[in-house]
Scaffold this motif. Structure first.
Motif, PDB file in Angstrom:
ATOM      1  N   GLN A 221       0.950  -1.534  -0.526  1.00 19.78           N
ATOM      2  CA  GLN A 221       0.063   0.181  -0.062  1.00 19.78           C
ATOM      3  C   GLN A 221       0.521   1.096   0.001  1.00 19.78           C
ATOM      4  N   LEU A 222       1.766   1.452  -0.840  1.00 22.49           N
ATOM      5  CA  LEU A 222       3.174   2.261  -0.680  1.00 22.49           C
ATOM      6  C   LEU A 222       2.375   3.477  -1.018  1.00 22.49           C
ATOM      7  N   PRO A 223       3.076   5.126  -0.566  1.00 20.31           N
ATOM      8  CA  PRO A 223       1.921   5.641  -1.225  1.00 20.31           C
ATOM      9  C   PRO A 223       2.260   5.694  -2.445  1.00 20.31           C
ATOM     10  N   ARG A 224       1.977   6.527  -3.277  1.00 14.44           N
ATOM     11  CA  ARG A 224       2.571   6.934  -4.513  1.00 14.44           C
ATOM     12  C   ARG A 224       3.646   8.054  -4.889  1.00 14.44           C
ATOM     13  N   TRP A 225       4.033   8.632  -3.916  1.00 13.75           N
ATOM     14  CA  TRP A 225       4.375  10.073  -3.482  1.00 13.75           C
ATOM     15  C   TRP A 225       5.485   9.928  -3.093  1.00 13.75           C
ATOM     16  N   ALA A 226       5.920   8.666  -2.887  1.00 14.58           N
ATOM     17  CA  ALA A 226       7.524   8.317  -1.804  1.00 14.58           C
ATOM     18  C   ALA A 226       7.922   7.465  -2.273  1.00 14.58           C
ATOM     19  N   SER A 227       9.662   8.742  -2.767  1.00 18.73           N
ATOM     20  CA  SER A 227      11.070   7.798  -3.220  1.00 18.73           C
ATOM     21  C   SER A 227      11.875   7.729  -2.454  1.00 18.73           C
ATOM     22  N   ALA A 228      11.986   6.785  -1.239  1.00 16.32           N
ATOM     23  CA  ALA A 228      12.495   6.261  -0.768  1.00 16.32           C
ATOM     24  C   ALA A 228      11.661   6.094   0.304  1.00 16.32           C
ATOM     25  N   ILE A 229      12.377   5.037   1.587  1.00 17.52           N
ATOM     26  CA  ILE A 229      11.441   4.129   3.159  1.00 17.52           C
ATOM     27  C   ILE A 229      12.891   4.002   4.044  1.00 17.52           C
TER      28      ILE A 229
END
Length: 533
Positions: A221-229
């Motif tokens: 369910q990763l947000p589309r705006w996430a660039s890194a975790i």
């Protein structure tokens, strides 16, 4: 070259990193409370009083590098105390300009599953005396026979659609349930059964800990705006479990440390890639930081609620427009141009800059990626390499930003707030006190101590730095291992980036007294329980 001419038209959107934050010994550390004689204090039930201390050094490092989006990533079960502690932490994080998207727990995976079946499954394994704990496993061979009787639970473990993250905490903190002891007790029993099921699932899937399953849900369910975790946890096995589920296309970084052993550990071990925060996201952060800086001035000064109220409202309006703009650097930046073009000039031709105007200009020049995107060389405007602006530099930088542009998209600076259909937000009511609740006292039922937040008059690419100081004059917090406790003096919020611009706001407003203590907290390590964080 005009600043507007070098704005990239290849927008990558407001891409930004997201942090998954463990609680115990990562964000939060529990200490005993002592009186003036150094003796531990008990509450009316005879239990030792405790307080929670937050790892502000780690939080400040995240803010300084543009990480404002977080999830609490906590291995917990349901209890009123645990829920209250997390609600207090969320409030604190939001007051420090973080966006808390949710609380991910091991209960989420089975939360919407049939309670009766889960509790029967739990009872069956308990009656068989099966122990799942790594290193202490017992009677695991009996599990196969039990599993055959609960096929629906196994089907749930193997389903491709992952349940919603954060659902357990959201439901348990709904007012009608949180305030009802009977309903909360039912949720607690259901949560215990959910935790038991995911521990079995971790064993069957050969995942080191349930944090691996939790991370698998998050990735789905990763947000589309996430660039890194960025995943932070003091237990190395939890990070290793996360690493089992690393899935490109975005980078995943796990960070080890231990807050209680050394308050600097997590901050020192955190290496953040500046490219993970897009220029568009950085412009959004600038608007957020400017608002919090103005709020700080409004709360801090005796006359601040009157003198800075207008600027706070202007900052809030600007933030609303920035957040409503299209996800391109050009669109967002012209919102700033709109604001700057409204600045009036004095009779002799210089701009009449407010505290908000200077704050925005300082934040723009301090962000190397924003400056580079605008084609600005900070050395041409700043006093020295620390990007500190002088009065005349504010004027020069503003004139440069307002140079007429000859190409690009429609000049958004001509669009008024009303015309852009952005709802004007209402300025929050100023509290009578600047105190922010910070401490919880475990089983203590007395009124919770609060914390005085001393805001330094400075701003870099974060909001003003904070000193977190216990307000209990008659007590002092313990530190060290359970037999010998030392004094917790202070948890101070500082970063190298902030130290470079520690006195910026002195240009804008008068200095105020703040704490001078530089001592670091020495903290006590409570034992990890089976339902630990």
């Amino acid at each position: 070259m005009k600043a507007e001419d070098v704005i990239s038209t290849n927008s990558q959107g407001r891409k930004r990193p997201i942090a998954l934050l463990d609680m115990d010994h990562t964000l939060v550390y529990t200490v005993y409370v002592k009186n003036e004689q150094g003796e531990r204090i008990t509450d009316e039930t005879g239990e030792l009083k405790t307080e929670n201390v937050y790892n502000v050094k780690l939080l400040n490092k995240l803010k300084a590098h543009g990480i404002r989006d977080v999830y609490l990533f906590t291995d917990m079960t349901i209890s009123k105390t645990r829920l209250e502690d997390r609600l207090k932490l969320i409030k604190f994080l939001e007051e420090q300009a973080f966006t808390v998207h949710g609380v991910i727990t091991p209960l989420d995976f089975f939360w919407n599953f049939d309670t009766k079946a889960l509790r029967e499954f739990e009872d069956a394994t308990l009656r068989a005396n099966i122990v799942f704990t790594a290193g202490r496993q017992k009677n695991i061979h009996l599990l196969d026979g039990i599993i055959k009787r609960f096929t629906k639970i196994i089907d749930q473990m193997n389903r491709k659609e992952h349940p919603s993250i954060g659902v357990a905490f959201r439901e348990a903190t709904e007012p009608q349930k949180f305030s009802n002891p009977n309903l909360l007790k039912e949720l607690q029993l259901h949560g215990n059964a959910c935790k038991h099921a995911i521990d079995v699932m971790s064993l069957l899937k050969e995942v080191l800990t349930c944090k691996g399953i939790m991370f698998m849900q998050f990735i789905a369910q990763l947000p589309r705006w996430a660039s890194a975790i960025y995943v932070f946890d003091d237990i190395k096995e939890n990070n290793e479990a996360v690493n089992q589920f690393k899935t490109p296309p975005i980078p995943v970084y796990t960070v080890d440390g231990e807050f209680s052993a050394n308050a600097n550990t997590f901050a020192e071990n955190t290496k953040i890639n500046p490219e993970d925060v897009s220029p568009e996201a950085r412009l959004t952060n600038i608007a957020k930081d400017a608002f919090f800086a103005m709020e700080s001035l409004r709360k801090e000064k005796t006359l601040g609620s009157y003198l800075y109220k207008t600027e706070c409202q202007q900052a809030l309006n600007l933030l609303a427009q920035v957040q409503a703009a299209q996800d391109s650097f050009e669109d967002i930046f012209f919102i700033y141009i709109t604001h700057f073009k409204k600045i009036s000039k004095a009779f002799f031709g210089s701009y009449q800059l407010s505290a908000l105007d200077k704050c925005l200009l300082q934040l723009i020049i301090e962000d190397e990626i924003v400056s580079k995107t605008l084609g600005i060389n900070p050395l041409l405007f700043s006093e020295n390499s620390n990007s500190r602006l002088k009065d005349e530099s504010y004027q020069k930088l503003l004139e440069h930003l307002l140079l007429p542009h000859s190409k690009g998209k429609k000049n958004l600076s001509t669009i008024s707030l009303h015309e852009s259909n952005v709802q004007i937000p209402k300025l929050p009511t100023l509290r009578s006190s600047g105190n922010i609740p910070l401490f919880s006292s475990g089983k203590n039922k007395e009124k919770q101590p609060t914390t005085r937040i001393t805001r330094r008059r400075s701003f870099s690419d974060t909001q003003p730095s904070l000193d977190v100081i216990p307000l209990s004059p008659k007590t002092k917090a313990n530190s060290q291992d359970p037999g010998q406790l030392e004094t917790l003096t202070q948890a101070r919020l500082t970063t190298d980036q902030q130290l470079k611009t520690n006195q910026v706001l002195t240009v804008i407003a008068e200095d105020s007294e703040d704490s001078n203590s530089d001592s670091e907290p020495v903290l006590e390590k409570p034992s990890h329980g089976s339902n630990g964080f």
